[in-house]
Design a protein around this motif. Structure first.
Motif: not given
Lengths: 337, 497
Positions: A187-208
């Motif tokens: 949850k935290q890194f998805v939020l970080a990506a939404i904010r543009g704090e990080i550029d990329a991440f990997t996550l299970a399709g079902s969660s994302a």
């Protein structure tokens, strides 16, 4: 004297007969009789409310019904599931304790010799894999990247939320990555990506799936051989082709470990016929259309793999040669200070 | 927005919804009253109940129960000096001294009113902010969370009950205790002494119960005296409770400020609700004209944390609804409940289901009011607990504490650590070290470390210059400088006078 001796002899014979009879009945008891009316404990290595907990509580009644046993779910959080796994290894071999274990996490922990990992996955009777995450690489809409080529040609370091797949990906494709560590959970890194704090991440399709709807995070490609059922248009890294043998090895390792997914496992030393019986029961439950529908309804998709296959994959992953093991270890531990 | 409001009232202003709230609120209160058992446990136990319910009903039930847990917890904090949940720890500092002075009714009246109004204010702020939520959350990255945590630490001195240095020392010990177990960014376990339990470090529940409950139980059992034996024997009358209610209304500025702090902390994902009440308490003390009264039974020290505790519930709904990303573990469980009910929070949830979002806000507000209305008439009876002889009350509390510690994670080792931290708490009370300061240090320690490293990695050392970060930085400096200046001025006045 003979007369005084007789009653004792009689008692002894009687006792011996009873003992033999008891022993026989225990030996002859078939596994399905054994589980009848027993209490089976499903251990979750995480707290209530998360994915592991939800899955276990979803499946417990179905397994209980097939076994004719009462299944209770016990949360034993700690060390990202490792505390519970450590305890399982030293548990009684009666087949009454079954853990829903983070197979992929545990495999990496064992491979790199993580502190606190006191288990050997190769010695555990695996019953079935229930869940497999189809990991997808996402980029933030606020990042300048959209395709693999963009990532490969990045001038600035790509800020990646650190995870095992991300680290392996960066190494295999020689990406210019900066791993950002410390986010607690997806949850935290998805939020970080939404904010543009990080550029990329990997996550299970079902969660994302849901978070991607708004277009603030964009899928680029899937790791592993299979496309995610939630991102059918997103190609896999293997589909991209022109991977070198070295790259294939790294992505293959990722895929194998990912294949272990979240799996049911029992204590070491459980009798072979019981393990076989449990494997059969889990196969029936996890392939039951009703169970699959119930899981899909709460967006917790199931993905069955037989206990035998899990065991084989564990063997394959753990049997890599010493040089490879060192490379994996160095890579995964490289970000630590 | 107006359409949504009408739709929401149609869906939620039904007798069946109100009835469900009336059922759910006492359950939540009960979970709050039991030491160690938190809103999380309440949700875990209640979630299976909602299978098959209508979405509106199911969510109402869960949210109403969850929203009032801290209201119940305030009662134990004030009467027994044992926080019902860790969120109520700040209330102990002034609420319990009031009980010992025989003014339990006054304190509880104020706490319940502050909780109820704080909850309502939080919801109003939330509803007003709903259209602007996305930019607000996007503006708060890791650097801002880091500075908010530092902001919390600044108040540790203020928790020192008149002895800032001892407050700082206790806070420092808390920070030290927070370093045990997996380090937040590298995953390397620290000080784990080869023990599985310590891989995850120390747990908040045993620390809270140990620090607060055990010394209290020791005192009760060794003296055998009831809690309200220090001061005169005031009758716990309606007049006292009414005085408490009136005080909250009279101190409306304090109420508004604390509620705003609570809502704000709730909205920012990652800061965690544990901080809200401490920050409000510190703020109330630093802006007070008589900071010296805090810790000895200042009613402001009850109103501030309780108002912010309930206000933050509204705030923590925000990330859950706006992004489909739960802001806390409790919200993650609530998120699971949404799915069970066939609703799925995501980026479009607020656009498509604004009515449900408003309805849920209404539920939080109404549950808070219902809770206060339910407990207030019973306060005079509940307060009789402070007249029960210590040798009777002590063992009863001990049983509850052990059960609560075990129930929080099914781990017997937690019970052991209740007594380890109990010994620490006993020593601390004897020597006058602030226990809430230790807890705040513990809660914020790992947060500061982790978010500092993330900020540094993601933005480089100049993350300090991000606008909101810079603003927070200035506020932190002011938070340190203003009380110092005031103290110096007072000392000067003292010298001249």
């Amino acid at each position: 004297m003979t007369i005084r001796f007789l009653p004792h002899l009689f008692t002894a014979i009687l006792a011996a007969t009873v003992l033999i009879a008891l022993g026989n009945s225990a030996g002859a008891q078939s596994p399905d009789q054994y589980y009848e009316d027993k209490t089976v404990t499903f251990v979750v290595g995480f707290g209530p409310g998360g994915g592991y907990d939800t899955y276990t509580r979803l499946l417990a009644p179905y397994v209980g019904e097939r076994l004719g046993a009462t299944v209770v779910v016990k949360n034993q959080p700690g060390g990202r599931g490792m505390v519970a796994l450590n305890q399982l290894v030293s548990g009684k071999p009666d087949g009454l304790t079954i853990m829903f274990a983070p197979g992929h996490f545990a495999a990496f922990a064992q491979l790199v010799g993580q502190e606190g990992a006191r288990f050997d996955l190769a010695k555990l009777p695996w019953l079935a894999r229930a869940v497999r995450a189809n990991e997808i690489v996402f980029v933030s809409a606020k990042s300048p990247y959209r395709t693999i080529e963009d990532l490969a040609n990045a001038k600035e370091p790509i800020k990646f939320s650190a995870s095992q797949p991300a680290i392996i990906l960066c190494r295999a494709l020689h990406l210019n990555c900066k791993q950002i560590r410390g986010y607690r959970g997806s949850k935290q890194f998805v939020l970080a990506a939404i904010r543009g704090e990080i550029d990329a991440f990997t996550l299970a399709g079902s969660s994302a799936r849901k978070a991607a709807e708004g277009g603030q995070i964009i899928p680029v490609f899937a790791l592993g051989h299979q496309r995610s059922q939630y991102f059918k248009d997103t190609p896999t890294i293997f589909e991209r082709g022109n991977l070198t043998a070295e790259q294939k090895w790294w992505f293959g390792l990722e895929d194998d470990v990912r294949n272990l997914g979240r799996a049911f496992v029992t204590t070491p030393g459980v009798a072979a016929d019981r393990v076989a019986y449990l494997r059969r029961v889990f196969s029936q439950v996890l392939n039951d259309p009703d169970v699959i529908a119930a899981a899909d309804k709460i967006k917790r998709p199931l993905s069955y793999l037989s206990g035998e296959e899990v065991e084989k994959t564990v063997g394959k992953v753990l049997s890599m040669d010493a040089e490879r093991r060192r490379q994996v270890r160095d890579l995964l531990l490289s970000g630590r200070k | 927005m107006l359409d949504a409001l009408i739709l929401a009232s149609q869906q939620f202003l039904q007798p069946s919804v109100l009835l469900l709230m009336v059922v759910a609120v006492p359950i939540g209160l009960l979970f709050g009253v039991l030491p160690g058992v938190s809103g999380l446990t309440a949700l875990a136990i209640l979630i299976p109940v909602i299978y098959g319910m209508e979405p509106v009903h199911g969510l109402t039930f869960l949210l109403a129960a969850h929203a009032v847990v801290t209201t119940g917890g305030s009662v134990t904090s004030i009467l027994l000096g044992i926080p019902g949940s860790t969120l109520n720890a700040a209330t102990v500092m002034d609420g319990h001294p009031l009980s010992r002075q025989g003014k339990a009714g006054y304190a509880i009246g104020a706490a319940l009113t502050a909780s109820a109004l704080g909850g309502v204010i939080g919801v109003i702020v939330l509803v007003v902010l709903l259209p602007f939520l996305q930019p607000i959350i996007e503006a708060f990255g890791s650097p801002e969370v880091f500075f908010l945590a530092v902001f919390g630490i600044v108040f540790i001195g203020a928790l020192g009950e008149g002895q800032p240095l001892k407050g700082l020392m206790a806070g420092g010990l808390g920070v030290f205790l927070s370093t045990f177990g997996y380090q937040g960014t590298t995953g390397v376990p620290r000080f784990w002494l080869d023990s599985d339990y310590l891989l995850d470090g120390f747990r908040l529940v045993p620390i809270g119960l140990g620090l607060f409950a055990v010394p209290q139980i020791i005192a009760l059992m060794s003296t055998g005296k009831p809690i309200a034996s220090g001061g005169q024997n005031h009758d716990v009358s309606w007049a006292q409770v009414g005085e408490g209610i009136k005080t909250v209304v009279r101190r409306w500025r304090l109420l508004l400020g604390s509620s705003a702090i609570g809502t704000f902390v709730g909205i920012v994902p990652g800061v965690g609700g544990d901080t809200a009440s401490f920050v409000s308490y510190g703020w109330a003390k630093q802006t007070s004209k008589n900071p010296d009264e805090f810790g000895k039974g200042a009613i402001a020290g009850v109103i501030a944390p309780e108002a912010s505790n309930n206000a933050k519930e509204g705030g923590s709904l925000v990330p859950t609804l706006a992004f489909g990303i739960p802001g806390s573990v409790a919200m993650a469980m609530l998120f699971g409940a949404f799915l069970i009910l066939g609703l799925e929070p995501g980026p479009y949830f607020l656009r498509d289901h604004m009515d449900i979002a408003l309805g849920l806000a209404f539920v939080v507000a109404a549950a808070n009011l219902i809770a206060a209305i339910m407990i207030l008439p019973a306060v005079s009876h509940i307060s009789l607990l402070t007249r029960v002889p210590g040798h009777v009350l002590g063992p009863l509390l001990l049983v509850l504490v052990v059960l609560g510690a075990y129930a929080s994670a099914n781990n017997p080792v937690d019970v052991l650590f209740v007594f380890v931290f109990g010994a620490l708490g006993f020593v601390m009370t004897r020597l006058g070290f602030s226990r809430p300061a230790l807890m705040l240090g513990f809660v914020l320690g790992s947060m500061i470390e982790t978010y500092f490293e993330i900020s540094l990695d993601a933005y480089g050392p100049w993350f300090v210059t991000r606008p909101i970060s810079a603003l927070l930085f200035v506020l932190i400096l002011a938070g340190i400088a203003v009380p110092m200046a005031r103290q110096m001025r007072r000392r000067k006045d003292h010298d001249h006078g």
